[in-house]
Enzyme design. Structure first.
Site, PDB file in Angstrom:
ATOM      1  N   GLU A 105      -5.688   1.693   6.458  1.00  0.00           N
ATOM      2  CA  GLU A 105      -5.325   1.667   5.029  1.00  0.00           C
ATOM      3  C   GLU A 105      -6.030   2.842   4.343  1.00  0.00           C
ATOM      4  O   GLU A 105      -5.462   3.518   3.491  1.00  0.00           O
ATOM      5  CB  GLU A 105      -5.790   0.342   4.413  1.00  0.00           C
ATOM      6  CG  GLU A 105      -5.676   0.318   2.901  1.00  0.00           C
ATOM      7  CD  GLU A 105      -5.898  -1.073   2.315  1.00  0.00           C
ATOM      8  OE1 GLU A 105      -5.627  -2.081   3.004  1.00  0.00           O
ATOM      9  OE2 GLU A 105      -6.335  -1.144   1.163  1.00  0.00           O
TER      10      GLU A 105
ATOM     11  N   SER B 165     -11.541  -2.190   2.590  1.00  0.00           N
ATOM     12  CA  SER B 165     -10.876  -2.605   3.837  1.00  0.00           C
ATOM     13  C   SER B 165     -10.332  -1.367   4.533  1.00  0.00           C
ATOM     14  O   SER B 165      -9.548  -0.629   3.948  1.00  0.00           O
ATOM     15  CB  SER B 165      -9.701  -3.528   3.532  1.00  0.00           C
ATOM     16  OG  SER B 165     -10.182  -4.739   3.038  1.00  0.00           O
TER      17      SER B 165
ATOM     18  N   ARG C  33       0.840  -1.219   0.000  1.00  0.00           N
ATOM     19  CA  ARG C  33       0.000   0.000   0.000  1.00  0.00           C
ATOM     20  C   ARG C  33       0.869   1.261   0.000  1.00  0.00           C
ATOM     21  O   ARG C  33       0.498   2.289   0.591  1.00  0.00           O
ATOM     22  CB  ARG C  33      -0.972   0.002   1.203  1.00  0.00           C
ATOM     23  CG  ARG C  33      -1.921  -1.166   1.194  1.00  0.00           C
ATOM     24  CD  ARG C  33      -2.878  -1.172   0.005  1.00  0.00           C
ATOM     25  NE  ARG C  33      -3.687  -2.361  -0.017  1.00  0.00           N
ATOM     26  CZ  ARG C  33      -3.398  -3.448  -0.759  1.00  0.00           C
ATOM     27  NH1 ARG C  33      -2.336  -3.468  -1.560  1.00  0.00           N
ATOM     28  NH2 ARG C  33      -4.185  -4.503  -0.720  1.00  0.00           N
TER      29      ARG C  33
HETATM   30  C1  LIG Z   1     -16.051  -1.914  -2.155  1.00  0.00           C
HETATM   31  C2  LIG Z   1     -14.580  -1.612  -2.198  1.00  0.00           C
HETATM   32  C3  LIG Z   1     -13.668  -2.622  -2.492  1.00  0.00           C
HETATM   33  C4  LIG Z   1     -12.294  -2.346  -2.521  1.00  0.00           C
HETATM   34  N1  LIG Z   1     -11.422  -3.363  -2.802  1.00  0.00           N
HETATM   35  C5  LIG Z   1     -10.101  -3.103  -2.820  1.00  0.00           C
HETATM   36  C6  LIG Z   1      -9.175  -4.150  -3.108  1.00  0.00           C
HETATM   37  O1  LIG Z   1      -9.539  -5.290  -3.363  1.00  0.00           O
HETATM   38  N2  LIG Z   1      -7.855  -3.840  -3.116  1.00  0.00           N
HETATM   39  C7  LIG Z   1      -7.401  -2.579  -2.851  1.00  0.00           C
HETATM   40  O2  LIG Z   1      -6.187  -2.355  -2.879  1.00  0.00           O
HETATM   41  N3  LIG Z   1      -8.257  -1.574  -2.583  1.00  0.00           N
HETATM   42  C8  LIG Z   1      -9.588  -1.802  -2.566  1.00  0.00           C
HETATM   43  N4  LIG Z   1     -10.453  -0.774  -2.304  1.00  0.00           N
HETATM   44  C9  LIG Z   1      -9.941   0.556  -1.994  1.00  0.00           C
HETATM   45  C10 LIG Z   1      -9.745   1.473  -3.221  1.00  0.00           C
HETATM   46  O3  LIG Z   1     -10.625   1.125  -4.291  1.00  0.00           O
HETATM   47  C11 LIG Z   1      -8.298   1.456  -3.714  1.00  0.00           C
HETATM   48  O4  LIG Z   1      -7.401   1.854  -2.682  1.00  0.00           O
HETATM   49  C12 LIG Z   1      -8.104   2.393  -4.895  1.00  0.00           C
HETATM   50  O5  LIG Z   1      -6.839   2.197  -5.428  1.00  0.00           O
HETATM   51  C13 LIG Z   1      -8.259   3.865  -4.524  1.00  0.00           C
HETATM   52  O6  LIG Z   1      -8.361   4.610  -5.722  1.00  0.00           O
HETATM   53  P1  LIG Z   1      -9.222   5.954  -5.763  1.00  0.00           P
HETATM   54  O7  LIG Z   1      -9.090   6.540  -7.104  1.00  0.00           O
HETATM   55  O8  LIG Z   1     -10.600   5.700  -5.289  1.00  0.00           O
HETATM   56  O9  LIG Z   1      -8.423   6.823  -4.713  1.00  0.00           O
HETATM   57  P2  LIG Z   1      -9.032   7.915  -3.731  1.00  0.00           P
HETATM   58  O10 LIG Z   1      -9.840   7.247  -2.687  1.00  0.00           O
HETATM   59  O11 LIG Z   1      -9.648   9.005  -4.503  1.00  0.00           O
HETATM   60  O12 LIG Z   1      -7.690   8.436  -3.056  1.00  0.00           O
HETATM   61  C14 LIG Z   1      -6.884   7.558  -2.270  1.00  0.00           C
HETATM   62  C15 LIG Z   1      -5.527   8.250  -2.038  1.00  0.00           C
HETATM   63  O13 LIG Z   1      -4.877   8.363  -3.300  1.00  0.00           O
HETATM   64  C16 LIG Z   1      -4.557   9.722  -3.580  1.00  0.00           C
HETATM   65  N5  LIG Z   1      -4.730   9.908  -5.021  1.00  0.00           N
HETATM   66  C17 LIG Z   1      -5.812   9.615  -5.773  1.00  0.00           C
HETATM   67  N6  LIG Z   1      -5.569   9.890  -7.067  1.00  0.00           N
HETATM   68  C18 LIG Z   1      -4.309  10.375  -7.126  1.00  0.00           C
HETATM   69  C19 LIG Z   1      -3.474  10.850  -8.180  1.00  0.00           C
HETATM   70  N7  LIG Z   1      -3.896  10.894  -9.435  1.00  0.00           N
HETATM   71  N8  LIG Z   1      -2.224  11.277  -7.872  1.00  0.00           N
HETATM   72  C20 LIG Z   1      -1.791  11.265  -6.600  1.00  0.00           C
HETATM   73  N9  LIG Z   1      -2.531  10.840  -5.555  1.00  0.00           N
HETATM   74  C21 LIG Z   1      -3.767  10.399  -5.821  1.00  0.00           C
HETATM   75  C22 LIG Z   1      -5.531  10.544  -2.755  1.00  0.00           C
HETATM   76  O14 LIG Z   1      -5.005  11.819  -2.456  1.00  0.00           O
HETATM   77  C23 LIG Z   1      -5.682   9.683  -1.518  1.00  0.00           C
HETATM   78  O15 LIG Z   1      -4.649   9.913  -0.598  1.00  0.00           O
HETATM   79  C24 LIG Z   1     -11.832  -1.030  -2.265  1.00  0.00           C
HETATM   80  C25 LIG Z   1     -12.751   0.009  -2.000  1.00  0.00           C
HETATM   81  C26 LIG Z   1     -14.111  -0.286  -1.970  1.00  0.00           C
HETATM   82  C27 LIG Z   1     -15.093   0.844  -1.701  1.00  0.00           C
END
Ligand SMILES: Cc1cc2nc3c(=O)[nH]c(=O)nc-3n(C[C@H](O)[C@H](O)[C@H](O)COP(=O)(O)OP(=O)(O)OC[C@H]3O[C@@H](n4cnc5c(N)ncnc54)[C@H](O)[C@@H]3O)c2cc1C
Length: 304
Positions: free
Chosen positions: A293, A223, A173
């Site tokens: 996380e 998670s 992560r």
């Molecule tokens: C139902 C569900 C299931 C999930 N399953 C998983 C799984 O199996 N595995 C897993 O790893 N995660 C899982 N996640 C968590 C999530 O989907 C991941 O961590 C995903 O990678 C986050 O991406 P996001 O675009 O939504 O980031 P955001 O939530 O928008 O941001 C997360 C972090 O990333 C930063 N960020 C976002 N975009 C950028 C960018 N372009 N440049 C720099 N920083 C940035 C933000 O500032 C923040 O700190 C799950 C979430 C949900 C709701």
């Protein structure tokens, strides 16, 4: 004397909303307002917004699909950029190149359509490409570090640079853009040629598994806690008898103990209170500290 730009000069070319509740965008449906919320459609617009923020000495927050975020109820000061309108995906040979705001799920579909394998693990991860690189998202034995060979990022002083796999310094992560405060603008996925039908079957299988184990029918941020060395967060929470524990509208999921679901109009404060209670209970019972996380950002609400 050079006149500095105002946010009004940038609008309507760039979509900008003022004092916009982030609960409209987060997967938990919680969170306070962003002072300035911009939706750049291109790297150029992203750079214009970053220039504006730097000129005005405003803090900058970047959001992708907001699926791994808790925004505190006091909201976010300065500029917040949601990148989901930067979402092109292209494919050449064994590579898929995707803008930061593209949905990771769409990238897995593009890879499958080009018979490219190794991205199947991400078929149900609801993040954007930028968020997935930032978090080194992973599931079912796969992780972004295994498939992303490089990324374009914007530095805090607004230069575009390329980072190769080594420079991204992926870990559990973790990715170097976290401590370098860079903005991911695109990423290259280096895959291998496979069999389209087999890839689709694997994606369908993993999605069915996910739906059977995770409370996808309710708002959540996935998670909440990292996997502590030698343990599973979900099992510790289950063994501590915390499933169903609820404060306000935020509840430790009955279906998957690692998830906190919004069952009844939760606030971010409800989420944070449940997280603190889970951390304390698990520590008191098992001596294990659960680190979050999910990324917690923004300010506490002002007390009356
Ligand atoms: C139902 C569900 C299931 C999930 N399953 C998983 C799984 O199996 N595995 C897993 O790893 N995660 C899982 N996640 C968590 C999530 O989907 C991941 O961590 C995903 O990678 C986050 O991406 P996001 O675009 O939504 O980031 P955001 O939530 O928008 O941001 C997360 C972090 O990333 C930063 N960020 C976002 N975009 C950028 C960018 N372009 N440049 C720099 N920083 C940035 C933000 O500032 C923040 O700190 C799950 C979430 C949900 C709701």
């Amino acid at each position: 004397m050079m006149q500095s730009k105002t946010v009004v000069d940038l609008y309507p070319k760039i979509e900008i909303l003022l004092n916009e509740p982030l609960s409209k965008y987060t997967h938990t449906l919680t969170g306070g307002p962003a002072d300035i919320l911009a939706f750049p459609k291109s790297i150029k617009e992203c750079q214009e917004m970053l220039d504006y923020a730097n000129e005005q000495s405003l803090p900058v927050t970047v959001v992708g699909n907001a699926s791994n975020l808790i925004v505190k109820d006091g909201g976010i000061r300065g500029l917040t950029m949601i990148l989901t309108k930067m979402n092109r995906i292209s494919s050449h040979d064994n590579e898929v190149v995707a803008d930061a705001g593209a949905a990771l799920i769409d990238v897995t579909k593009a890879a499958q359509a080009h018979s490219l394998t190794h991205l199947e693990f991400a078929a149900g991860i609801p993040g954007s490409v930028g968020g997935a690189v930032f978090m080194n998202a992973g599931a079912y034995g796969g992780e972004i570090a295994n498939v992303v060979s490089g990324a374009e990022v914007l530095t805090p002083d607004n230069h575009i640079i390329h980072l190769n796999h080594q420079e991204l310094d992926f870990g559990y992560r973790h990715c170097s853009v976290q401590e370098n405060h860079q903005i991911v603008i695109s990423a290259t996925f280096s895959l291998e040629v496979g069999i389209a039908d087999k890839i689709q079957k694997r994606m369908d299988h993993l999605n069915a598994l996910r739906a059977s184990k995770q409370p996808l029918e309710l708002p959540s941020c996935g998670s909440v806690f990292k996997r502590p060395t030698g343990y599973f967060a979900g099992k510790l929470i289950h063994d501590a008898g915390l499933q169903g524990f609820q404060i306000g509208g935020a509840q430790v999921s009955m279906k998957h103990a690692g998830f906190i679901v919004n069952v009844d109009g939760a606030t971010a404060t409800d989420y944070l209170n449940v997280i603190a209670h889970v951390q304390k209970t698990v520590y008191d019972k098992f001596g294990v500290h659960l680190e979050t996380e999910v990324r917690i950002i923004g300010e506490d609400p002002k007390s009356n």
